[in-house]
Scaffold this motif. Structure first.
Motif, PDB file in Angstrom:
ATOM      1  N   ASN A 100       0.809  -1.215   0.000  1.00 51.14           N
ATOM      2  CA  ASN A 100       0.000   0.000   0.000  1.00 51.14           C
ATOM      3  C   ASN A 100       0.843   1.267   0.000  1.00 51.14           C
ATOM      4  N   CYS A 101       2.138   1.134  -0.175  1.00 51.49           N
ATOM      5  CA  CYS A 101       3.049   2.278  -0.257  1.00 51.49           C
ATOM      6  C   CYS A 101       2.939   2.885  -1.661  1.00 51.49           C
ATOM      7  N   SER A 102       2.995   4.198  -1.762  1.00 53.51           N
ATOM      8  CA  SER A 102       2.868   4.848  -3.076  1.00 53.51           C
ATOM      9  C   SER A 102       4.240   4.996  -3.739  1.00 53.51           C
ATOM     10  N   GLY A 103       4.983   3.929  -3.744  1.00 51.48           N
ATOM     11  CA  GLY A 103       6.294   3.905  -4.387  1.00 51.48           C
ATOM     12  C   GLY A 103       6.833   2.489  -4.369  1.00 51.48           C
ATOM     13  N   SER A 104       7.973   2.300  -4.998  1.00 46.08           N
ATOM     14  CA  SER A 104       8.593   0.982  -5.061  1.00 46.08           C
ATOM     15  C   SER A 104      10.114   1.143  -5.047  1.00 46.08           C
ATOM     16  N   ILE A 105      10.798   0.025  -5.045  1.00 48.24           N
ATOM     17  CA  ILE A 105      12.252   0.017  -5.040  1.00 48.24           C
ATOM     18  C   ILE A 105      12.744  -0.560  -6.367  1.00 48.24           C
ATOM     19  N   ASN A 106      13.644   0.163  -7.034  1.00 49.56           N
ATOM     20  CA  ASN A 106      14.298  -0.320  -8.249  1.00 49.56           C
ATOM     21  C   ASN A 106      15.733  -0.631  -7.863  1.00 49.56           C
ATOM     22  N   HIS A 107      16.044  -1.899  -7.713  1.00 54.10           N
ATOM     23  CA  HIS A 107      17.359  -2.308  -7.222  1.00 54.10           C
ATOM     24  C   HIS A 107      18.278  -2.799  -8.329  1.00 54.10           C
ATOM     25  N   ASP A 108      18.023  -2.412  -9.567  1.00 58.15           N
ATOM     26  CA  ASP A 108      18.810  -2.899 -10.689  1.00 58.15           C
ATOM     27  C   ASP A 108      20.314  -2.659 -10.530  1.00 58.15           C
ATOM     28  N   ALA A 109      20.711  -1.576  -9.897  1.00 59.84           N
ATOM     29  CA  ALA A 109      22.137  -1.259  -9.789  1.00 59.84           C
ATOM     30  C   ALA A 109      22.785  -1.820  -8.537  1.00 59.84           C
ATOM     31  N   TYR A 110      22.027  -2.492  -7.693  1.00 61.24           N
ATOM     32  CA  TYR A 110      22.566  -2.925  -6.413  1.00 61.24           C
ATOM     33  C   TYR A 110      23.764  -3.860  -6.530  1.00 61.24           C
ATOM     34  N   THR A 111      23.744  -4.778  -7.449  1.00 59.54           N
ATOM     35  CA  THR A 111      24.812  -5.773  -7.531  1.00 59.54           C
ATOM     36  C   THR A 111      26.013  -5.310  -8.352  1.00 59.54           C
ATOM     37  N   THR A 112      25.946  -4.128  -8.903  1.00 63.08           N
ATOM     38  CA  THR A 112      27.048  -3.619  -9.716  1.00 63.08           C
ATOM     39  C   THR A 112      27.900  -2.657  -8.907  1.00 63.08           C
ATOM     40  N   ASN A 113      29.030  -2.287  -9.452  1.00 65.20           N
ATOM     41  CA  ASN A 113      29.903  -1.299  -8.839  1.00 65.20           C
ATOM     42  C   ASN A 113      30.187  -0.218  -9.872  1.00 65.20           C
ATOM     43  N   PRO A 114      29.244   0.719 -10.027  1.00 62.54           N
ATOM     44  CA  PRO A 114      29.382   1.708 -11.092  1.00 62.54           C
ATOM     45  C   PRO A 114      30.440   2.784 -10.821  1.00 62.54           C
ATOM     46  N   GLY A 115      30.923   2.846  -9.597  1.00 67.07           N
ATOM     47  CA  GLY A 115      31.900   3.871  -9.238  1.00 67.07           C
ATOM     48  C   GLY A 115      31.236   5.089  -8.636  1.00 67.07           C
ATOM     49  N   GLN A 116      32.024   5.844  -7.894  1.00 66.96           N
ATOM     50  CA  GLN A 116      31.507   6.988  -7.155  1.00 66.96           C
ATOM     51  C   GLN A 116      30.881   8.041  -8.068  1.00 66.96           C
ATOM     52  N   ALA A 117      31.493   8.339  -9.195  1.00 67.90           N
ATOM     53  CA  ALA A 117      30.959   9.366 -10.094  1.00 67.90           C
ATOM     54  C   ALA A 117      29.557   8.993 -10.573  1.00 67.90           C
ATOM     55  N   LYS A 118      29.331   7.725 -10.914  1.00 62.64           N
ATOM     56  CA  LYS A 118      28.009   7.278 -11.367  1.00 62.64           C
ATOM     57  C   LYS A 118      26.999   7.325 -10.221  1.00 62.64           C
ATOM     58  N   VAL A 119      27.429   6.975  -9.017  1.00 59.11           N
ATOM     59  CA  VAL A 119      26.533   7.070  -7.860  1.00 59.11           C
ATOM     60  C   VAL A 119      26.094   8.523  -7.680  1.00 59.11           C
ATOM     61  N   LEU A 120      27.039   9.462  -7.722  1.00 59.47           N
ATOM     62  CA  LEU A 120      26.705  10.883  -7.549  1.00 59.47           C
ATOM     63  C   LEU A 120      25.798  11.380  -8.673  1.00 59.47           C
ATOM     64  N   GLN A 121      26.075  10.960  -9.900  1.00 60.46           N
ATOM     65  CA  GLN A 121      25.246  11.342 -11.044  1.00 60.46           C
ATOM     66  C   GLN A 121      23.819  10.817 -10.868  1.00 60.46           C
ATOM     67  N   THR A 122      23.686   9.583 -10.393  1.00 61.98           N
ATOM     68  CA  THR A 122      22.374   8.983 -10.171  1.00 61.98           C
ATOM     69  C   THR A 122      21.638   9.691  -9.039  1.00 61.98           C
ATOM     70  N   VAL A 123      22.339   9.996  -7.950  1.00 60.65           N
ATOM     71  CA  VAL A 123      21.703  10.727  -6.841  1.00 60.65           C
ATOM     72  C   VAL A 123      21.147  12.046  -7.351  1.00 60.65           C
ATOM     73  N   ARG A 124      21.939  12.791  -8.103  1.00 62.97           N
ATOM     74  CA  ARG A 124      21.466  14.089  -8.609  1.00 62.97           C
ATOM     75  C   ARG A 124      20.217  13.914  -9.485  1.00 62.97           C
ATOM     76  N   ALA A 125      20.268  12.994 -10.433  1.00 58.61           N
ATOM     77  CA  ALA A 125      19.132  12.793 -11.342  1.00 58.61           C
ATOM     78  C   ALA A 125      17.883  12.351 -10.589  1.00 58.61           C
ATOM     79  N   GLN A 126      18.047  11.454  -9.612  1.00 55.50           N
ATOM     80  CA  GLN A 126      16.884  10.945  -8.886  1.00 55.50           C
ATOM     81  C   GLN A 126      16.319  11.968  -7.911  1.00 55.50           C
ATOM     82  N   VAL A 127      17.162  12.710  -7.232  1.00 60.66           N
ATOM     83  CA  VAL A 127      16.667  13.774  -6.350  1.00 60.66           C
ATOM     84  C   VAL A 127      15.927  14.819  -7.189  1.00 60.66           C
TER      85      VAL A 127
END
Length: 167
Positions: free
Chosen positions: A71-98
């Motif tokens: 009943n939560c109005s959202g979900s979890i997309n864990h596609d990147a969890y098992t990968t190691n994209p590197g710090q720059a990609k993590v920061l880029q993803t945080v910015r885009a998602q925020v």
């Protein structure tokens, strides 16, 4: 500065050492706490640790599946969890998602593999460094920058992310 919407009528920024979390997860509750925070950001109510534990199928190894209550109005997309994209990609993803009003679970580790998770909910500047990312840190239930969380939890690398998706 950009931040996601944090509802005033729900509980978030939980402490992984609170009795409700430790009763389920002992001292390994940061992932459970991050899911609890995201579920409470998405609502429609403040969820309990037990409800999150049931949704994510918590077991002796931790999170069985990265999931929120139905009943939560959202979900979890864990596609990147098992990968190691590197710090720059993590920061880029945080910015885009925020910018899209979505929280992001960020995984950090140390040299011996010990992991810790936090929820990124905002950033300052261009979001190009760990010190520019705002987090809900389950270690004490504190608001910290990602750099402060890395330092506080004695971690060395930010390695992955899991996206909370509204709707």
């Amino acid at each position: 500065m950009a931040t996601i919407t944090l509802p005033a009528n729900r509980v978030y920024n939980n402490d992984q050492n609170s009795p409700g979390i430790t009763a389920i997860a002992d001292d390994k509750g940061c992932s459970l706490t991050c899911l609890l925070d995201i579920a409470n950001i998405f609502g429609p109510v403040s969820f309990t640790p037990a409800q999150i534990s049931a949704a994510c199928q918590w077991n002796a190894n931790g999170v069985g599946t990265w999931a929120l209550p139905g009943n939560c109005s959202g979900s979890i997309n864990h596609d990147a969890y098992t990968t190691n994209p590197g710090q720059a990609k993590v920061l880029q993803t945080v910015r885009a998602q925020v910018d899209a009003n979505n929280p992001v679970i960020v995984k950090m580790i140390n040299s011996v593999g010990g992991a810790h998770f936090v929820v990124a909910y905002g950033y300052t500047g261009s979001c190009s460094s760990l010190s520019e990312v705002q987090t809900l840190d389950p270690a004490g239930g504190r608001l910290r920058t990602l750099q402060e969380a890395v330092n506080y939890c004695h971690k060395t690398n930010v390695i992955s992310y899991i996206i909370g998706v509204r709707g």
